[in-house]
Motif scaffolding. Structure first.
Motif: not given
Length: 257
Positions: A202-217
Motif C-alpha cells: 500500500e505505501g511506505d508504512a507497509t512491512t513486506w513480511e506482514f500483509e503482502p506475504l500473509g496475503s500471498l500465503a
C-alpha cells in the motif's frame, strides 16, 4: 534479472557498529557484508542490483563511487589533478542506489524502487545476512511452480548450547555446543517475485513480511524453496564476530565464488 537489496534499516541490535554506518556496510574480512551478498548473486549470473538505501545511505553511495580506491592500487598526481588506477579490479555489476527514506518499512522500500525493476521477475533479499543459497536452483524452482512468489526457507542453528539430559532422570550426560535449532523453517530472505506482488504494497508504512506475504500465503501463491545449507544473519556483535572467524579460517561456507 535484477536483485533488490534492502539496505536501509537502522540496525539497532548491533548499534555498537551501526552508529556511524548502515548495517550492510559492516565488514567481514575487510569487505562490507553487502559486497559478500552481491558476490553470491554474481556467482549465479545476476549482476544488476537495485539497493534500497535509508539510514546513512550516503555511506553506501560513497563506497561504490570510490570502488576502485577500495580494491585497486592508485597513484595521485596532485599537480595534474589526475588519478591513475593500477592493477584495476572491477566487478561486472550495474548498481542502482535509491534513497527510500530512513523510516520507510521494508515493503515501502520495495514499492519505491518499482520503476527500476522492469517487467520480469526479480530477486529480493536483506542486506544483513550471508548464505550459500543456490540461487540458480532457486530461480529454477520459482519458474517450475508458476506462482508469483518464492521465499527461501532456512533452519537456523540454535543460539545457545544445550544440555543432554537422560530421559526420566535429572542426570546430565553431555553438552551440545552447536545445537541444530528446533527444526522450524523461517524466512531466510532470498525471494524471487513477479511484478504483480508490488500491487499488494500500500505505501511506505507497509512491512513486506506482514500483509503482502500473509496475503500471498492465504491465496496459496507463496512457495518455499528449502535451503538446508549455511545461512547466518548479522543481527548482533556476536554474529559479526562468528562470521569474521569463519572468513579468517579460509572456510567461509558462503564463499561460493
Amino acid at each position: 534479472m535484477k536483485a533488490v537489496i534492502l539496505a536501509g534499516g537502522l540496525g539497532t541490535r548491533i548499534s555498537e557498529e551501526t552508529h556511524l554506518r548502515p548495517k550492510p556496510m559492516l565488514e567481514i574480512g575487510g569487505k562490507p557484508i553487502l559486497w559478500h551478498i552481491l558476490k553470491t548473486y554474481s556467482h549465479h549470473g545476476i549482476d544488476e542490483f537495485v539497493i534500497c538505501c535509508g539510514y546513512r545511505g550516503y555511506v553506501i553511495k560513497e563506497y561504490f563511487a570510490n570502488y576502485f580506491l577500495h580494491l585497486s592500487d592508485v597513484t595521485f598526481d596532485l599537480a595534474a589533478n589526475r588519478m591513475e588506477v593500477h592493477r584495476q579490479e572491477a566487478e561486472p555489476w550495474r548498481v542502482t542506489l535509491v534513497d527510500t527514506g530512513e523510516s520507510t518499512a521494508t515493503g515501502g522500500r520495495l514499492k519505491r524502487v518499482a520503476e527500476h525493476l522492469g517487467e520480469g521477475p526479480f530477486c529480493l533479499t536483506y542486506g544483513d545476512g550471508v548464505g550459500d543459497v543456490d540461487i540458480t536452483a532457486l530461480l529454477a524452482f520459482h519458474r517450475s511452480h508458476g506462482k508469483p512468489a518464492t521465499v527461501t526457507a532456512v533452519q537456523p542453528p540454535g543460539r545457545y548450547g544445550s544440555l543432554l539430559i537422560e530421559e526420566g532422570t535429572t542426570s546430565v550426560r553431555g553438552f551440545d555446543e552447536k545445537p541444530q535449532g528446533d527444526g522450524h523453517w523461517i524466512n531466510g530472505g532470498y525471494f524471487v517475485l513477479e511484478p504483480e506482488v508490488l500491487e499488494l504494497i500500500e505505501g511506505d508504512a507497509t512491512t513486506w513480511e506482514f500483509e503482502p506475504l500473509g496475503s500471498l500465503a492465504r491465496r496459496g501463491e507463496l512457495e518455499a524453496f528449502q535451503h538446508r545449507g549455511f545461512w547466518r544473519p548479522m543481527d548482533t556483535l556476536r554474529d559479526k564476530t562468528q562470521l569474521e572467524e569463519l572468513w579468517a579460517s579460509g572456510k567461509a561456507p558462503w564463499k561460493v565464488w
